[in-house]
Scaffold this active site. Structure first.
Site, short mmCIF file in Angstrom:
data_model
loop_
_atom_site.label_atom_id
_atom_site.label_comp_id
_atom_site.label_asym_id
_atom_site.label_seq_id
_atom_site.Cartn_x
_atom_site.Cartn_y
_atom_site.Cartn_z
N ARG A 36 0.82 -1.21 0.00
CA ARG A 36 0.00 0.00 0.00
C ARG A 36 0.86 1.26 0.00
NH1 ARG A 36 -4.73 -0.78 -0.47
NH2 ARG A 36 -5.19 1.37 0.03
N HIS A 66 7.81 -5.83 -7.62
CA HIS A 66 6.50 -5.29 -7.99
C HIS A 66 6.29 -3.97 -7.25
CE1 HIS A 66 2.29 -4.91 -8.87
NE2 HIS A 66 2.21 -6.08 -9.47
N TYR A 69 0.65 -1.28 -5.13
CA TYR A 69 -0.63 -1.13 -5.86
C TYR A 69 -1.13 0.30 -5.86
CZ TYR A 69 -1.13 -6.20 -5.76
OH TYR A 69 -0.95 -7.55 -5.94
N HIS A 106 1.87 -1.40 -12.47
CA HIS A 106 0.56 -1.27 -13.14
C HIS A 106 0.52 0.12 -13.77
CE1 HIS A 106 -1.41 -4.32 -10.13
NE2 HIS A 106 -0.41 -4.84 -10.82
N GLU A 141 2.65 -3.98 -16.81
CA GLU A 141 1.85 -5.19 -16.67
C GLU A 141 0.56 -5.07 -17.48
OE1 GLU A 141 1.33 -6.59 -12.66
OE2 GLU A 141 -0.05 -8.17 -13.28
N ASP A 175 0.11 -11.01 -17.58
CA ASP A 175 -0.58 -11.70 -16.50
C ASP A 175 -1.73 -12.49 -17.11
OD1 ASP A 175 -2.56 -12.16 -14.39
OD2 ASP A 175 -1.34 -10.84 -13.13
N HIS A 178 -5.17 -11.46 -15.90
CA HIS A 178 -5.58 -10.14 -16.36
C HIS A 178 -5.98 -10.15 -17.84
CE1 HIS A 178 -3.04 -7.98 -13.01
NE2 HIS A 178 -3.93 -8.82 -12.53
N HIS A 210 3.06 -13.52 -15.43
CA HIS A 210 2.37 -13.78 -14.18
C HIS A 210 1.40 -14.92 -14.45
CE1 HIS A 210 2.94 -9.56 -12.14
NE2 HIS A 210 3.98 -10.35 -12.01
N ASP A 223 -10.34 -9.09 -12.40
CA ASP A 223 -9.04 -9.23 -11.74
C ASP A 223 -9.14 -9.90 -10.38
OD1 ASP A 223 -6.41 -9.10 -10.96
OD2 ASP A 223 -6.27 -6.91 -10.91
N HIS A 225 -7.70 -13.35 -8.89
CA HIS A 225 -6.85 -14.50 -9.19
C HIS A 225 -7.39 -15.76 -8.53
CE1 HIS A 225 -3.11 -11.68 -9.71
NE2 HIS A 225 -4.19 -11.19 -10.26
N GLU A 255 0.99 -15.79 -8.82
CA GLU A 255 0.41 -14.83 -7.87
C GLU A 255 -0.94 -15.37 -7.41
OE1 GLU A 255 0.25 -11.59 -10.77
OE2 GLU A 255 1.61 -10.49 -9.45
ZN ZN Z 1 -4.16 -9.11 -10.59
FE FE Z 2 -0.07 -9.79 -11.97
FE FE Z 3 0.43 -6.76 -10.63
#
Ligand code: ZN
Ligand code: FE
Ligand code: FE
Length: 278
Positions: A36, A66, A69, A106, A141, A175, A178, A210, A223, A225, A255
């Site tokens: 975060r 990564h 987010y 992202h 991504e 991904d 995604h 991914h 989205d 997973h 992931e």
């Molecule tokens: Zn995702």
């Molecule tokens: Fe991903």
């Molecule tokens: Fe991601």
């Protein structure tokens, strides 16, 4: 075969390497800091040295950092964009302690400004943080296209790569959850999706996968997973991904939602057992 999963460790790079070995991985993904946002721990040279020793000994492939987010380079708020730049630049400086690896982010959400305005803001951010001397390859991504996400269409990624001053040094992380959620049928027509990716972006730009199943059907833009074989993409389709001649030499990062390391160990063992030709 390079396969691993997303790991987190309270014990720095050496903890990540230890967990990777424990799950049978030879690559891994990790957050550079709290997902975060927030401050990153200072780099400890002894920790980096431990990691590099394990990575050499175990013949690790590229590790993938990564971005948080909350990093949104195309927010409509100037302070959110400033935060994105600061975190991005700091992360890239930290990655140079483990040179030659990958950093994935992202593209962001344009929050109603439109894809064109979003792309322009993402390019501004990249131009502010990328340096020609960096050894880290920065990856965009592929996104599900939920909400106002940029990057749900391959063409949007291509535009960012084309317009960023150092875009020629960047790559893409695909991904599977995604792209499926964005409407690309990786289960029914993997060859067609790869042809489309090659036409829009270029397969030479694809640097990482991914590997995730999806809780939702094709084109759902959700989205969410799922564990390998427990979602709408399915085990056989994901086995085709890891064996595809155009993808098989790329690093694969799971992931998937797991309760503990044993879940990823089982998925990695399963995918290795289904690998054809080594
Ligand atoms: Zn995702
Ligand atoms: Fe991903
Ligand atoms: Fe991601």
């Amino acid at each position: 075969m390079y396969i691993g999963c997303h790991l987190s460790s309270a014990d720095g790079f050496r903890g990540l390497a230890r967990d990777a070995v424990a799950v049978g991985a030879n690559v891994f993904q990790f957050f550079t800091r709290n997902p975060r946002g927030g401050a990153a721990k200072p780099i400890d040279p002894a920790d980096v040295a431990d990691f590099l020793a394990t990575a050499r000994e175990r013949a690790f492939g590229p590790i993938l950092a990564h971005a948080p987010y909350t990093l949104n380079p195309c927010s409509d708020k100037a302070d959110t964009r400033r935060f994105a730049r600061e975190v991005f630049a700091d992360d890239l400086a930290r990655m140079e302690h483990v040179p030659g690896n990958l950093y994935n982010f992202h593209p962001g959400s344009h929050v109603g400004q439109g894809v064109g305005a979003g792309v322009a803001l993402i390019v501004e951010t990249l131009d502010a943080v990328l340096r020609p001397e960096q050894t880290t390859t920065v990856l965009l991504e592929t996104m599900s296209g939920k909400g106002s996400e940029v990057g749900g269409r391959f063409e949007e990624l291509r535009e960012i790569l084309d317009r960023a001053a150092l875009g020629a040094r960047m790559g893409v992380c695909l991904d599977t959850c995604h792209v499926w959620d964005a409407g690309y049928d990786v289960a029914g027509d993997l060859d067609g999706v790869l042809r489309e990716f090659d036409r829009a972006v270029g397969l030479d730009r694809l640097r990482a996968i991914h590997l995730n199943d999806s809780k939702n059907p094709l084109g759902s833009r959700k989205d969410r997973h799922a564990r390998i074989g427990e979602g709408c993409i399915g085990l056989e389709a994901l086995v085709r991904v890891v064996n595809h001649p155009l993808l098989r030499d790329l690093p694969f990062y799971l992931e998937t939602p797991q309760d503990d390391l044993s879940g990823w160990a089982a998925e990695i063992a399963l995918l290795k057992s289904r690998r054809t030709g080594g």
